[in-house]
Each structure stands twice: as structure tokens, then as C-alpha cells.
Design a protein around this motif. Sequence first.
Motif, PDB file in Angstrom:
ATOM      1  N   GLY A 291     -57.542  -5.080 -17.442  1.00 31.77           N
ATOM      2  CA  GLY A 291     -58.561  -6.044 -17.031  1.00 31.77           C
ATOM      3  C   GLY A 291     -58.017  -7.429 -16.765  1.00 31.77           C
ATOM      4  N   ASN A 292     -56.681  -7.552 -16.635  1.00 34.79           N
ATOM      5  CA  ASN A 292     -56.054  -8.836 -16.362  1.00 34.79           C
ATOM      6  C   ASN A 292     -55.565  -8.891 -14.915  1.00 34.79           C
ATOM      7  OD1 ASN A 292     -56.311  -9.750 -19.083  1.00 34.79           O
ATOM      8  ND2 ASN A 292     -54.554  -8.479 -19.647  1.00 34.79           N
ATOM      9  N   SER A 293     -55.631 -10.078 -14.324  1.00 35.77           N
ATOM     10  CA  SER A 293     -55.241 -10.270 -12.934  1.00 35.77           C
ATOM     11  C   SER A 293     -53.770  -9.923 -12.721  1.00 35.77           C
ATOM     12  CB  SER A 293     -55.489 -11.727 -12.524  1.00 35.77           C
ATOM     13  OG  SER A 293     -54.909 -12.010 -11.273  1.00 35.77           O
ATOM     14  N   CYS A 294     -53.494  -9.043 -11.768  1.00 38.07           N
ATOM     15  CA  CYS A 294     -52.105  -8.643 -11.497  1.00 38.07           C
ATOM     16  C   CYS A 294     -51.273  -9.827 -11.014  1.00 38.07           C
ATOM     17  CB  CYS A 294     -52.074  -7.528 -10.450  1.00 38.07           C
ATOM     18  SG  CYS A 294     -52.901  -6.000 -10.945  1.00 38.07           S
ATOM     19  N   ARG A 295     -51.748 -10.489  -9.973  1.00 37.18           N
ATOM     20  CA  ARG A 295     -51.005 -11.634  -9.459  1.00 37.18           C
ATOM     21  C   ARG A 295     -51.045 -12.804 -10.434  1.00 37.18           C
ATOM     22  NH1 ARG A 295     -52.831 -11.850  -3.025  1.00 37.18           N
ATOM     23  NH2 ARG A 295     -51.665  -9.994  -2.346  1.00 37.18           N
ATOM     24  N   GLY A 296     -52.165 -12.967 -11.112  1.00 35.33           N
ATOM     25  CA  GLY A 296     -52.265 -14.050 -12.091  1.00 35.33           C
ATOM     26  C   GLY A 296     -51.241 -13.900 -13.201  1.00 35.33           C
ATOM     27  N   MET A 297     -51.099 -12.686 -13.714  1.00 34.40           N
ATOM     28  CA  MET A 297     -50.095 -12.419 -14.745  1.00 34.40           C
ATOM     29  C   MET A 297     -48.700 -12.748 -14.229  1.00 34.40           C
ATOM     30  SD  MET A 297     -51.172 -10.966 -17.732  1.00 34.40           S
ATOM     31  CE  MET A 297     -49.924  -9.776 -18.216  1.00 34.40           C
ATOM     32  N   TYR A 298     -48.414 -12.316 -13.018  1.00 31.49           N
ATOM     33  CA  TYR A 298     -47.091 -12.570 -12.446  1.00 31.49           C
ATOM     34  C   TYR A 298     -46.835 -14.071 -12.313  1.00 31.49           C
ATOM     35  CZ  TYR A 298     -43.265 -12.803  -9.091  1.00 31.49           C
ATOM     36  OH  TYR A 298     -42.078 -13.104  -8.466  1.00 31.49           O
TER      37      TYR A 298
END
Length: 313
Positions: A291-298
Motif C-alpha cells: 500500500g506504499n507508493s512505488c515511485r514515492g518509496m524510490y
Amino acid sequence: MEGTLQRPKHTAELLQDILERAKALPEQGKVADYIPALAEVNPDYTGIAVAELDGNVHIAGDAQIPFSIQSISKIFGLTLAMERMGDALWQRVRMEPSGQAFNSIMQLEWEQGIPRNPFINAGAIVVADTLVSHYSASRTALIQFVRSLANNPLIHADETVWQSEREHGSRNAALAYLMKSFNNIEADVETVLDHYFYQCSLNMSCVDVARSLAFLANRGLQPSSREIICDPRSTHRINAMLSTSGMYDQSGEFAFSVGLPAKSGVGGGLVAVVPDYGVICAWSPKLNRFGNSCRGMYMVTQLAEELGLSVYS
């Protein structure tokens, strides 16, 4: 930590570079669709903002487009509740990682209606109950608080998302009624849920979110207004719970690899607190299986690594 930061000369250029790298990644994740209004958001939006304590704000991409902050709003509710209730709040909600899904009913039943922490749904609903019980107009109190923190009077709740939350909130209603059966919800359940869905529907940009939470990087003092939002002890507690429970079932991994107090939301937002430096907020709607943003995490991971921002360094 102040002496360990390795700031580049051009933070904005670094953000732009990281954003472009994030957009070049292989396609992964999907937009949240269990709330239909969220499924309509452009999945390609990508933005990041850094609000430093000295007032400088650096942005890249879609950092000024408002989005549904969803569970990031739990930080605002918790801050208000802690200031109103003090230590009495911790009789009704714990401060431990859950180890279960953020909307688990089984865990709540096992633990007799006491949620593990205020960042899972059940815990945030208890927090909403305290606000409904302690404010004559809890939604107004919340939105005014958020607008003041962000210095943006235009922040509002998205009516479409709010209605969509109400229509598809059966599981949250189940959590609330179960806690009511254990006498851990005091107000009318529907009123509490209405407040909870309202706060999740707040629309804010990356810049708004980063600015609004600067007090968590500054021992409770909001740098722009010099207002004391909460005392250093409360700031420590909020950041500690963000470190252990803010990223759903990926909280341990995020603490291990990034090392910053953080909170995500299924609208694709991710905010990370860097004590004595500032706040990072990234946004991109496609989510990973946690449930976490893929690009945000990166983006947040890359920025933390390149600036040496981990609180554990």
C-alpha cells in the motif's frame, strides 16, 4: 545529527534527477481502487518536495498538485488528540507495531477493542472518537489546524472522495462497532466515521504536507509561525511511532533501509521527517503490495541515501 548532513549545492537539481530516475523505472504497482474515487487519479503523476527548517522549499515534478492524503491525515488527528487528552489517550490505543494488516478485525477482537497503534485504521478511528468527543465541531477544528500548519487557507476535503469513502467504508464501520462493543468508542459511531472519512479525504500537495509537518523535525515548534504545536516529548513519541508503524507492513524494512520516521497513504503520498533538517513529501499514485507508493518509496530512499539523512547514522 546536524553536523552529519551532506547537502548538495543544488537540492532542486538533485530532486529533478531523482524524479526522472523514478519515472524511468519499469512499470510497477497499481492505483488504489477499493475507494473508486482514487482509481480515477492519473497514475503517472509524480512529485517530490523538501521543506527545510530555514523556510526554503525545493520541488520537482507534480509537487504542487493536490492529492488525497488518506492515512497521512492520521498524523494531524493524533497531534490534536495528544494535546487534548495527554497520557489518557494511551489507555485507549497502544503504541506497538501491529504485525497485521492495517484494517485487521481479528487482532482487534483478540485484544479486546484496544488498537495496537494510532496509525492503523482502528487506532485512527479511536483518535477520531476523541476529537468528536472533545470538539463541538471536530471537522472544523481539524481543517483549521491543517490550514494553519501549511499556511494555506485553500486546503479542503474532496467531496467526491469523502462520499466514496462513506459508500465503501464497511470494514471501517465493522472496526468501529466492534470497538464500541468493548466500550472503546464513546461518541455515535456514524459521527466518528464521518470525521474519519473526512480527514482521509483532505486534499494537499507535496509542498503543503511537507510544510505542515515541519514541527516534527523541529521539536514541536513550527518554524514558519514560531508556534509551539506540541512539546518535545510528544514530538519524540509521534516520530517514534512513525518509525515503527507509519509504513504499514513495510515499516520495519523502511526503517532498516531508509532510517526516517515516515507515513504513507493509499492516495500515493509518502512523508518522511528529518529531525533538524526538514520534511520530505513524495507523491505518485501507483502502490506496491504493502500500500506504499512505488515511485514515492524510490524517491525518498534515493534522497535519503544521497544526502545522508538517516536518523540512525
